[in-house]
Design a protein around this motif. Structure first.
Motif, PDB file in Angstrom:
ATOM      1  N   TYR A  67       0.807  -1.215   0.000  1.00 28.72           N
ATOM      2  CA  TYR A  67       0.000   0.000   0.000  1.00 28.72           C
ATOM      3  C   TYR A  67       0.845   1.273   0.000  1.00 28.72           C
ATOM      4  O   TYR A  67       0.376   2.318  -0.450  1.00 28.72           O
ATOM      5  N   GLU A  68       2.063   1.193   0.462  1.00 30.65           N
ATOM      6  CA  GLU A  68       2.962   2.348   0.397  1.00 30.65           C
ATOM      7  C   GLU A  68       3.279   2.751  -1.037  1.00 30.65           C
ATOM      8  O   GLU A  68       3.605   3.907  -1.302  1.00 30.65           O
ATOM      9  N   THR A  69       3.174   1.796  -1.951  1.00 29.10           N
ATOM     10  CA  THR A  69       3.587   2.057  -3.335  1.00 29.10           C
ATOM     11  C   THR A  69       2.426   2.330  -4.285  1.00 29.10           C
ATOM     12  O   THR A  69       2.651   2.578  -5.469  1.00 29.10           O
ATOM     13  N   ARG A  70       1.190   2.312  -3.808  1.00 30.43           N
ATOM     14  CA  ARG A  70       0.051   2.434  -4.722  1.00 30.43           C
ATOM     15  C   ARG A  70      -0.026   3.801  -5.397  1.00 30.43           C
ATOM     16  O   ARG A  70      -0.461   3.908  -6.540  1.00 30.43           O
ATOM     17  N   GLY A  71       0.407   4.841  -4.698  1.00 29.15           N
ATOM     18  CA  GLY A  71       0.299   6.173  -5.263  1.00 29.15           C
ATOM     19  C   GLY A  71       1.218   6.426  -6.438  1.00 29.15           C
ATOM     20  O   GLY A  71       0.995   7.353  -7.220  1.00 29.15           O
ATOM     21  N   ALA A  72       2.256   5.584  -6.588  1.00 29.99           N
ATOM     22  CA  ALA A  72       3.233   5.789  -7.658  1.00 29.99           C
ATOM     23  C   ALA A  72       2.946   4.952  -8.896  1.00 29.99           C
ATOM     24  O   ALA A  72       3.682   5.035  -9.879  1.00 29.99           O
ATOM     25  N   GLN A  73       1.876   4.182  -8.874  1.00 22.49           N
ATOM     26  CA  GLN A  73       1.584   3.282  -9.993  1.00 22.49           C
ATOM     27  C   GLN A  73       0.938   4.043 -11.148  1.00 22.49           C
ATOM     28  O   GLN A  73      -0.056   4.741 -10.950  1.00 22.49           O
ATOM     29  N   ASP A  74       1.490   3.890 -12.343  1.00 21.19           N
ATOM     30  CA  ASP A  74       0.926   4.575 -13.506  1.00 21.19           C
ATOM     31  C   ASP A  74       0.136   3.640 -14.413  1.00 21.19           C
ATOM     32  O   ASP A  74      -0.254   4.022 -15.519  1.00 21.19           O
ATOM     33  N   ASP A  75      -0.100   2.403 -13.964  1.00 21.14           N
ATOM     34  CA  ASP A  75      -0.844   1.450 -14.785  1.00 21.14           C
ATOM     35  C   ASP A  75      -2.030   0.839 -14.043  1.00 21.14           C
ATOM     36  O   ASP A  75      -2.623  -0.130 -14.499  1.00 21.14           O
ATOM     37  N   ARG A  76      -2.392   1.411 -12.893  1.00 17.82           N
ATOM     38  CA  ARG A  76      -3.526   0.912 -12.120  1.00 17.82           C
ATOM     39  C   ARG A  76      -3.990   2.011 -11.175  1.00 17.82           C
ATOM     40  O   ARG A  76      -3.260   2.969 -10.889  1.00 17.82           O
ATOM     41  N   LEU A  77      -5.201   1.843 -10.673  1.00 20.91           N
ATOM     42  CA  LEU A  77      -5.790   2.827  -9.774  1.00 20.91           C
ATOM     43  C   LEU A  77      -6.362   2.096  -8.568  1.00 20.91           C
ATOM     44  O   LEU A  77      -7.299   1.304  -8.698  1.00 20.91           O
ATOM     45  N   ASP A  78      -5.790   2.350  -7.395  1.00 22.49           N
ATOM     46  CA  ASP A  78      -6.219   1.721  -6.146  1.00 22.49           C
ATOM     47  C   ASP A  78      -6.841   2.786  -5.251  1.00 22.49           C
ATOM     48  O   ASP A  78      -6.147   3.701  -4.793  1.00 22.49           O
ATOM     49  N   LEU A  79      -8.135   2.668  -4.995  1.00 23.55           N
ATOM     50  CA  LEU A  79      -8.841   3.650  -4.190  1.00 23.55           C
ATOM     51  C   LEU A  79      -9.444   2.999  -2.953  1.00 23.55           C
ATOM     52  O   LEU A  79      -9.990   1.888  -3.017  1.00 23.55           O
ATOM     53  N   ALA A  80      -9.352   3.690  -1.823  1.00 18.36           N
ATOM     54  CA  ALA A  80     -10.012   3.245  -0.599  1.00 18.36           C
ATOM     55  C   ALA A  80     -11.488   3.614  -0.670  1.00 18.36           C
ATOM     56  O   ALA A  80     -11.858   4.677  -1.172  1.00 18.36           O
ATOM     57  N   VAL A  81     -12.331   2.713  -0.166  1.00 24.92           N
ATOM     58  CA  VAL A  81     -13.769   2.963  -0.078  1.00 24.92           C
ATOM     59  C   VAL A  81     -14.063   3.452   1.337  1.00 24.92           C
ATOM     60  O   VAL A  81     -13.831   2.727   2.314  1.00 24.92           O
TER      61      VAL A  81
END
Length: 205
Positions: A67-81
């Motif tokens: 989860y520390e690395t999700r903000g740097a991903q340019d090929d996916r989108l991980d959002l908290a609900v």
């Protein structure tokens, strides 16, 4: 013909939006959300429904690194609900497996135990899928759902996903082989019903 100028002006997967609905808010997931999300990884039923094989207690350090690395991903989108009435993080919604050449990607959603059945998953699905079509310019969003998870399939159908076919014996779970249903939603369908196919089908003639 591809409109390259239009595509160039679109936000990409590196852009992490905040999407607000009536019941939930989707925002970029962070490592600070791990304590709230850990019940998803610890729940045996959630593991079964998602086909997540694993032994024993989940590795929290590894989960935090993820989860520390999700903000740097340019090929996916991980959002908290986030449930608006409580402010609690109740799950995650993800666009992944981006295929830019075909303007498509995958979708998955998972909620923490005890939050099912209140419409949160349906609204979160509509929000992130709508973002994919309306802002990212996707043409197709797809997923797989196991045959023993009819509740999830109903959520996807309510948001406009259509069954395409069956992957036979796709999962081996505790000695049982389980089919997976492939579902998708296409941009023309989304723009026709905006994630509410039943309302569109029963509208004025």
């Amino acid at each position: 013909m591809v409109d390259h100028a239009r595509r160039a002006t679109r936000p990409g997967f590196l852009d992490k939006p905040t999407l607000r609905g009536e019941r939930v808010l989707l925002r970029p997931v962070t490592v600070d959300d791990v304590p709230a999300l850990l019940p998803m990884f610890r729940d045996a039923e959630a593991s079964r429904l998602t086909g997540s094989h694993g032994d024993g207690e989940p590795d929290e350090a590894r989960i935090r690194t993820w989860y520390e690395t999700r903000g740097a991903q340019d090929d996916r989108l991980d959002l908290a609900v986030v449930e608006l009435t409580t402010g609690n993080v109740v799950g995650e919604a993800v666009l992944n497996a981006w295929d830019p050449g075909n303007e498509s990607c995958g979708f998955r959603i998972c909620l923490v135990p005890g939050t099912y059945g209140h419409g949160l998953g349906t609204e979160a699905t509509r929000l992130i899928v709508g973002h994919g079509f309306e802002q990212l310019g996707l043409h197709r969003v797809s997923l797989e759902v196991y045959a023993f998870n009819p509740r999830a399939r109903r959520v996807y159908e309510k948001a406009g996903f259509v069954a395409e076919g069956v992957l036979r014996d796709a999962l081996l779970w505790e000695g049982e082989r389980v089919d997976a249903v492939v579902m998708s939603i296409l941009a023309p369908e989304w723009f026709r019903h905006r994630g509410r196919p039943e309302a569109a089908d029963h509208g004025p003639a």
